[in-house]
Design a protein around this motif. Structure first.
Motif, short mmCIF file in Angstrom:
data_model
loop_
_atom_site.label_atom_id
_atom_site.label_comp_id
_atom_site.label_asym_id
_atom_site.label_seq_id
_atom_site.Cartn_x
_atom_site.Cartn_y
_atom_site.Cartn_z
N TYR A 77 0.71 -26.66 -36.65
CA TYR A 77 0.89 -25.43 -37.39
C TYR A 77 0.27 -24.26 -36.63
O TYR A 77 0.88 -23.22 -36.40
CB TYR A 77 0.19 -25.62 -38.74
N GLU A 78 -0.97 -24.53 -36.18
CA GLU A 78 -1.73 -23.52 -35.46
C GLU A 78 -1.01 -23.18 -34.14
O GLU A 78 -0.90 -22.01 -33.76
CB GLU A 78 -3.13 -24.07 -35.17
N ALA A 79 -0.52 -24.21 -33.48
CA ALA A 79 0.16 -23.99 -32.20
C ALA A 79 1.35 -23.07 -32.40
O ALA A 79 1.55 -22.12 -31.64
CB ALA A 79 0.62 -25.33 -31.62
N SER A 80 2.10 -23.36 -33.46
CA SER A 80 3.28 -22.58 -33.72
C SER A 80 2.93 -21.11 -33.94
O SER A 80 3.53 -20.20 -33.36
CB SER A 80 3.99 -23.14 -34.95
N LEU A 81 1.88 -20.90 -34.75
CA LEU A 81 1.49 -19.53 -35.08
C LEU A 81 1.00 -18.80 -33.83
O LEU A 81 1.37 -17.66 -33.56
CB LEU A 81 0.38 -19.58 -36.13
N LYS A 82 0.18 -19.50 -33.06
CA LYS A 82 -0.39 -18.92 -31.86
C LYS A 82 0.73 -18.54 -30.89
O LYS A 82 0.75 -17.44 -30.33
CB LYS A 82 -1.31 -19.94 -31.21
N TYR A 83 1.62 -19.45 -30.72
CA TYR A 83 2.73 -19.24 -29.79
C TYR A 83 3.57 -18.06 -30.28
O TYR A 83 3.96 -17.19 -29.50
CB TYR A 83 3.56 -20.51 -29.72
N PHE A 84 3.78 -18.01 -31.57
CA PHE A 84 4.61 -16.95 -32.15
C PHE A 84 3.97 -15.58 -31.92
O PHE A 84 4.61 -14.65 -31.44
CB PHE A 84 4.82 -17.20 -33.64
N ILE A 85 2.66 -15.49 -32.21
CA ILE A 85 2.00 -14.20 -32.08
C ILE A 85 1.97 -13.76 -30.62
O ILE A 85 2.35 -12.64 -30.26
CB ILE A 85 0.58 -14.27 -32.68
N MET A 86 1.52 -14.68 -29.77
CA MET A 86 1.44 -14.34 -28.35
C MET A 86 2.82 -14.01 -27.79
O MET A 86 2.99 -13.05 -27.03
CB MET A 86 0.85 -15.51 -27.56
N GLY A 87 3.78 -14.85 -28.16
CA GLY A 87 5.12 -14.65 -27.65
C GLY A 87 5.70 -13.32 -28.09
O GLY A 87 6.38 -12.63 -27.33
N SER A 88 5.38 -12.92 -29.34
CA SER A 88 5.90 -11.66 -29.83
C SER A 88 5.30 -10.50 -29.05
O SER A 88 5.99 -9.52 -28.72
CB SER A 88 5.57 -11.49 -31.31
N ILE A 89 4.01 -10.61 -28.77
CA ILE A 89 3.38 -9.54 -27.98
C ILE A 89 4.06 -9.46 -26.61
O ILE A 89 4.38 -8.37 -26.13
CB ILE A 89 1.87 -9.81 -27.84
N ALA A 90 4.30 -10.62 -26.04
CA ALA A 90 4.96 -10.64 -24.73
C ALA A 90 6.33 -9.98 -24.83
O ALA A 90 6.71 -9.17 -23.97
CB ALA A 90 5.11 -12.08 -24.24
N SER A 91 7.06 -10.31 -25.88
CA SER A 91 8.38 -9.71 -26.06
C SER A 91 8.24 -8.20 -26.18
O SER A 91 9.07 -7.44 -25.67
CB SER A 91 9.04 -10.26 -27.30
N GLY A 92 7.18 -7.76 -26.87
CA GLY A 92 6.94 -6.34 -26.99
C GLY A 92 6.81 -5.68 -25.63
O GLY A 92 7.47 -4.67 -25.35
#
Lengths: 488, 493
Positions: free
Chosen positions: A157-172
């Motif tokens: 669960y944590e991995a998914s959230l972490k990946y999502f947040i970091m990945g979104s910043i990267a996309s930004g």
């Protein structure tokens, strides 16, 4: 604006369309599919991938490169398709036993793997920064969900959230970069970017654009210093997903990097060599040094995959240093991604085989005495690790040979020395599990019976790694052929 | 068959893996016998090879098959006077090691035999490859089985020793890989014969020689790169030690002869005095440190450092005598030190200790063993009529020609070495039997005599009539000198 020839487009894009179609079909079937249909879904996705492979192969053979506005169809794109599809195929074979063991719903899982692969392929075929971004988001969004599919496990669960947040910043970052590029070139198409005047009319905008895009892509390929998310995410994600992320998603990231580099690489005002040199050296060194300290095999492989991204970056640096269209250096990058995918998926397959219900057996100590419990698994794992180290006669050695010889041609002696010393460092931690498996006392628990799909996958990886370690010529020549004609 | 005899010699040990894989568990004697039989094939082939080998100074028995397209890498084999004897030596030591380990009841004998045969393929491959890429592949591939041999069958600190061995070697050899890639980009070929003619700028030569020399110096091991060796030797099983000393160390000195020196003649001329100095330090240091070792195996390991220092000294003299002496001494050291490790292994099997203090007066219960040990010792300290004498004499002569001071210093090393070995022999064998449990030790069995016999024969054969060996080496030595000197004169012009 050119009119789009829909029939040509559908014909050329068949591989992607097959995957998307199969993915949607699986999503429709998923509610029906419990026990009976789970095998059906596996077969369906395997069929989809294989037919996509065949379609790509046809596209590769037909040769003539074609650009259709937003998408382009050259051999390099098809070559990336091969690597992505191969990784996806091996991943779904790994998943067959793993999913029921972890209580993962298979319908969504297979569909998401197919979508992610399609996203990667869209990146490879992108002729425009926006399309590239779309592809990257399709791949990333699917991966975010895949990471969290062990829903009752907090780590996942944590991995998914972490990946999502970091990945979104990267996309930004990436989107900002694209916006800047649009400002500088008046267009987001690679062809227009390539025609940017030298020196560019808006040097600051171009520089900012490249810097931001590099940060965004750096996140996706987990290059140091943008790697911090990856060990946690790799550890927490279901193992088969980790295998997929470490290979397919990473390959997609490199496809993006290479496409971007090919379009703006000709601008001498951008200090490509120092930037990529530093990125590559840091990525190799940090990845390898931190990997030494890992006790969890998934974390170790995560850091190893960071280090390998560094090796691939050596090739990218060389390609940009010598000539934007350096044929054999980009070919060596392609070859290495292929080789790396095989070794890494093989290694994760063994991790899956060792793991058991309830107890993941991911600690290095769980590998003690494996050579006596299961000689084949131990031997295969040893081979994968030796190949990752770069020992002959494995594909890992040949891959490194191609990469480093390209870098020498480009005159990057310092980077090659950093690279080879890193290989020596990496030997230290790759030997760790081998020591455990072969030289230490057996841990007392029985291995669950392994399915033929899993064993077959591992065997296939072993065979190809050894065979291409001895006779890599054809694959390399094919990779070089792929790079020969690139369109934008 | 004769046309592809080198390939057959290299890969025939791998054929032995088939029976090893098929024989069911528990049939250990059958396993050993089939491995032994398999290892006789390359031995016979290599003897035929050596017999047919004419010693023209050119590479004979060449085989060329294109391998990596797009990179001009060939599968290119061939032997000359330097490599042919080393191949025979390798093929000879493997069956002896298998025989020696006959009584190993670790229950893991199958793996041991497998790695031994794979190692043989790697070793013979290293000595036959004439393509730098191919050479590198064999060079690295050899590491894996040796790593398993030390780590799987060694002593208490075996894992530490195995990892140290691999890491030391890899650091050196990976830099060599970078140098090989540079050579390829400069010379456009991996083919050794093409590259010999390459006249590189001085600065490039220095760096490349440095990278190659580091890899080889670690393997030799040249002082101060020797620290992995005592660990590896002491922890390795007897067979591993025999092959380490007998063959693996020769890969380093052979590398200097085949690659580092003729490829970069100016650099090697420039570095020769420094390397010779390190070699002399190695000779003296090795002998002195050997003196204080309480462990038989460690003592022999340190005398190896000294002996290999001698070989390096001969090579760096760049004189025909010195180089000839060095190449003879490479073979001699393989025979004598291999024999010493075998003998130490035999006593270890009986008493499970190698401490010198645990023995004394062994000549009484084991007279035959004592005699053989004395013969091997005498050959190791190079008394006339033994093989060691021929090599050391030539080396001293050659190095005296190039630099009398180093020769004189090295000669004192000989004295230290002799003193160490004789002191050890006296302590272990002569005088009254010091320990009760040594009184009833059995003398050598027939099998053990069979292990030693070929080596003892060679010790005297080379000692009395070295012609059969030197005649095949002569032209290659001349060629080697020509290559380095001719290039030198061009460089100076």
């Amino acid at each position: 604006m050119a009119t789009v020839d829909w029939s040509t487009l559908t014909a050329l894009a068949t591989p992607v369309l097959i995957l998307l179609g199969a993915g949607l079909l699986i999503l429709l079937l998923a509610p029906l599919a419990r026990k009976v249909f789970s095998v059906l879904i596996l077969i369906l996705s395997a069929l989809a991938i294989v037919s996509a492979l065949l379609a790509s192969w046809g596209g590769w053979l037909s040769g003539a490169p074609l650009s259709l506005g937003l998408l382009l169809f050259d051999r390099m794109a098809y070559a990336f398709d091969f690597v992505l599809l191969l990784a996806a195929l091996l991943t779904i074979f790994l998943s067959k036993d793993y999913l029921p063991e972890e209580n993962i719903r298979d319908g969504e899982y297979y569909a998401l793997v197919l979508f992610a692969t399609a996203g990667g392929m869209i990146i490879a075929h992108a002729a425009d920064l926006i399309v590239l971004f779309l592809g990257l988001e399709i791949a990333s969004l699917s991966a975010y969900v895949l990471c969290g599919m062990k829903r009752n496990v907090v780590k996942s669960y944590e991995a998914s959230l972490k990946y999502f947040i970091m990945g979104s910043i990267a996309s930004g970052f990436l989107v900002y970069g694209i916006a800047m590029a649009y400002g500088a070139a008046g267009s987001t198409s690679f062809a227009k970017l390539q025609q940017l005047s030298i020196p560019p009319a808006e040097p600051v905008l171009v520089m900012l654009a490249v810097a931001l895009i590099l940060v965004g892509v750096g996140f996706k390929i987990a290059a140091v210093p943008f790697h911090l998310w990856s060990p946690d995410v790799y550890e927490g994600a279901p193992t088969s997903v980790t295998a997929f992320m470490a290979t397919a998603i990473k390959t997609a990231g490199f496809a993006a990097l290479i496409r971007i580099a090919l379009s703006v690489g000709h601008i001498p005002q951008i200090p490509w060599t120092p930037i990529l040199w530093t990125l590559s050296a840091l990525t190799m060194t940090v990845g390898n040094l931190v990997a030494i300290r890992q006790h969890n095999i998934k974390r170790m492989l995560a850091y190893s995959s960071i280090a390998h991204a560094g090796y691939v970056l050596v090739g990218v640096t060389a390609a940009l240093q010598k000539n934007v269209l350096a044929e054999s250096t980009i070919a060596s990058v392609l070859f290495y991604l292929f080789a790396y995918s095989l070794m890494t998926i093989g290694a994760f397959a063994v991790v899956i085989a060792i793991g058991r219900r309830g107890d993941q057996a991911e600690e290095l100590t769980d590998y003690a005495g494996l050579s006596e419990r299961h000689p084949f698994l131990a031997g295969a794992m040893a081979l994968f690790l030796f190949s990752l180290t770069g020992m002959p006669p494995t594909i890992g050695f040949v891959g490194k040979f191609y990469l480093f010889s390209g870098a020498i041609e480009a005159g990057l002696y310092g980077l090659v020395v950093v690279g080879v010393l890193n290989s020596a460092v990496s030997a230290y931690y790759y030997l760790g599990p081998i020591v455990k498996m072969y030289f230490q006392k057996q841990k007392d628990y029985a291995l669950p019976p392994l399915s033929y799909t899993l064993l077959g996958t591992i065997f296939l990886c072993v065979f190809v790694i050894l065979y291409l370690g001895l006779f890599p010529s054809n694959v390399f020549l094919m990779a070089r052929e792929s790079v020969r004609q690139i369109v934008f | 068959m004769i046309a592809h005899i080198l390939s057959w010699t290299i890969f025939s040990p791998l054929l032995g893996l088939i029976p090893l894989a098929l024989i069911p568990r528990g049939r250990e004697t059958v396993l050993r016998a089939s491995a032994f039989a398999a290892s006789l094939v390359p031995l016979v082939l290599s003897c035929v090879l050596f017999d047919r080998f004419r010693g023209t100074g050119e590479f004979e028995f060449q085989e060329i098959v294109p391998w990596l397209q797009g990179f001009k890498v060939d599968y290119r084999l061939g032997v000359d006077g330097f490599s042919a004897p080393l191949i025979v030596l390798t093929a000879l030591l493997i069956p002896l090691v298998i025989l020696q380990s006959w009584k190993d009841h670790s229950g893991k004998i199958r793996g041991f035999l497998v790695f031994l045969l794979v190692l043989e393929t790697g070793l013979i491959g290293v000595f036959s490859a004439l393509d730098l890429f191919l050479f590198y592949v064999f060079w690295e591939a050899m590491l894996v089985p040796m790593y398993f041999l030390i780590g799987g069958w060694g002593g208490e600190r075996r894992i530490y020793a195995a990892i140290k061995f691999v890491l030391y070697t890899m650091v050196g050899s990976l830099l060599m890989l970078a140098a090989i890639l540079y050579l390829y980009s400069a010379g456009g070929s991996f083919n050794l014969a093409d590259l010999y003619g390459l006249n590189l700028p001085n600065k490039a030569q220095m760096f490349l020689f440095g990278a190659f020399a580091l890899a080889f110096a670690i393997k030799v091991p040249l002082f101060p790169f020797h620290t992995w060796l005592p660990d590896a030797h002491v922890e390795a099983p007897t067979g591993g030690s025999v092959l380490l000393a007998g063959v693996l160390l020769k890969m380093g000195t052979y590398g200097f002869v085949r690659f580092a020196m003729p490829l970069f003649p100016q650099a090697s001329a420039a570095f020769a005095p420094a390397i010779a100095a390190l070699a002399v330090i190695g000779v003296i240091y090795g002998s002195l440190v050997a003196m204080v070792q309480p462990d038989l195996k460690k003592l022999v390991a340190y005398t190896s450092v000294a002996h290999l220092g001698f070989v390096m000294l001969g090579l760096m003299s760049l004189t025909p005598q010195g180089v000839m002496g060095a190449s003879v001494q490479m073979i001699n050291h393989g025979i004598s030190t291999g024999a010493l490790f075998l003998l130490v292994g035999m006593i270890y099997e009986r008493r499970h200790t190698r401490a010198i203090a645990a023995f004394g007066g062994l000549a009484t219960p084991m007279p035959f063993y004592a005699v053989l040990f004395l013969i091997v010792t005498v050959s190791s300290i190079a008394l006339p009529a033994t093989n060691g004498f021929v090599g050391e004499f030539l080396i001293l002569m050659g190095s005296y020609k190039s630099n009398p001071v180093t020769a004189a210093l090295a000669a004192t090393g000989v004295v230290f070495g002799a003193a160490t070995m004789l002191w050890m022999v006296k302590k272990v064998f002569f005088g009254p039997v010091t320990q009760e449990e040594n009184k009833a030790l059995a003398d050598l069995s027939f099998r053990e005599v069979a292990v030693m016999a070929p080596l003892i024969v060679l010790i005297f054969w080379i000692g009395v009539g070295p012609g059969f060996l030197t005649s095949k080496m002569e032209k290659s030595v001349t060629k080697f000198i020509e290559r380095t000197q001719w290039q030198l004169s061009i460089g100076q012009r």
